[in-house]
Motif scaffolding. Sequence first.
Motif, mmCIF file in Angstrom:
data_model
loop_
_atom_site.group_PDB
_atom_site.id
_atom_site.type_symbol
_atom_site.label_atom_id
_atom_site.label_comp_id
_atom_site.label_asym_id
_atom_site.label_seq_id
_atom_site.Cartn_x
_atom_site.Cartn_y
_atom_site.Cartn_z
ATOM 1 N N PHE A 174 0.798 -1.259 0.108
ATOM 2 C CA PHE A 174 0.100 -0.045 0.105
ATOM 3 C C PHE A 174 0.782 1.383 -0.258
ATOM 4 O O PHE A 174 0.643 2.286 -0.764
ATOM 5 C CB PHE A 174 -0.956 -0.022 1.337
ATOM 6 C CG PHE A 174 -1.663 1.289 1.286
ATOM 7 C CD1 PHE A 174 -2.783 1.571 0.455
ATOM 8 C CD2 PHE A 174 -1.314 2.239 2.070
ATOM 9 C CE1 PHE A 174 -3.282 2.801 0.778
ATOM 10 C CE2 PHE A 174 -1.752 3.666 2.564
ATOM 11 C CZ PHE A 174 -2.795 3.699 1.613
ATOM 12 N N SER A 175 1.865 1.314 0.889
ATOM 13 C CA SER A 175 2.706 2.264 0.867
ATOM 14 C C SER A 175 3.508 2.670 -0.357
ATOM 15 O O SER A 175 3.642 3.939 -0.875
ATOM 16 C CB SER A 175 3.970 2.044 1.881
ATOM 17 O OG SER A 175 3.323 2.240 3.360
ATOM 18 N N VAL A 176 3.918 1.662 -1.127
ATOM 19 C CA VAL A 176 4.603 1.808 -2.375
ATOM 20 C C VAL A 176 3.450 2.340 -3.476
ATOM 21 O O VAL A 176 3.883 3.437 -4.196
ATOM 22 C CB VAL A 176 5.115 0.549 -2.674
ATOM 23 C CG1 VAL A 176 5.482 0.622 -4.564
ATOM 24 C CG2 VAL A 176 6.364 0.104 -1.924
ATOM 25 N N GLN A 177 2.231 1.957 -3.265
ATOM 26 C CA GLN A 177 1.287 2.379 -4.450
ATOM 27 C C GLN A 177 1.029 3.786 -4.024
ATOM 28 O O GLN A 177 0.670 4.622 -5.056
ATOM 29 C CB GLN A 177 0.096 1.389 -4.464
ATOM 30 C CG GLN A 177 0.310 0.255 -5.380
ATOM 31 C CD GLN A 177 -0.869 -0.351 -5.448
ATOM 32 O OE1 GLN A 177 -1.597 -0.619 -4.731
ATOM 33 N NE2 GLN A 177 -0.755 -1.162 -6.786
ATOM 34 N N PHE A 178 0.541 4.121 -2.627
ATOM 35 C CA PHE A 178 0.306 5.508 -2.201
ATOM 36 C C PHE A 178 1.412 6.374 -2.627
ATOM 37 O O PHE A 178 0.855 7.686 -3.080
ATOM 38 C CB PHE A 178 0.111 5.541 -0.841
ATOM 39 C CG PHE A 178 -0.282 6.523 -0.118
ATOM 40 C CD1 PHE A 178 -1.457 7.276 -0.359
ATOM 41 C CD2 PHE A 178 0.671 7.416 0.638
ATOM 42 C CE1 PHE A 178 -2.096 8.348 0.129
ATOM 43 C CE2 PHE A 178 0.150 8.746 1.007
ATOM 44 C CZ PHE A 178 -1.099 8.987 0.946
#
Length: 163
Positions: free
Chosen positions: A59-63
């Motif tokens: 999620f952090s990478v996509q965010f």
Amino acid sequence: MTSFVYFKKLSFLSFGIAVAGWSLIYALWGWADNAQLAEFYLRRHMMFEAFIPAAFFHFSVQFSGKYERFKLSVWVSYVLSAFYSVAMLTPLMIASVKNVLFFKYWPVPGPLLLSHVVYFFIAVIAGFILIIRQCFVTTGADRQRACLMLLAFSIGFGGGCIN
């Protein structure tokens, strides 16, 4: 807004499923009235817990908009999570349960559990770093969203870390 921005990305959904599965089965573990049932629920809730670091990192990478850069790292984290999830069913991760303080059935760690804890913290810290960077490189509503994400995940992981 949440469904538009985040649920179209399965990473947030997978994070939510991992946390929900962990917490629901965690409650069953706490209510178990014998060691065998407690160990059964303990292993199952830890199987969900094993996916929390990968889903949060994903999620952090996509965010942060850096999926292409960290694609391999995301896949490696899911492979590690899958390995640890399956290993939760063996004494390599949880050797047994015993009475500790007010917990009747606390896990006795197996030889692989420490490596899982290290992996968990590395993946979560990497995810936090990506979100913190978003707080500094964005402006306006994007910055506010990143800072609120940072606050929300800090509260969530802070609460989860006390156990």
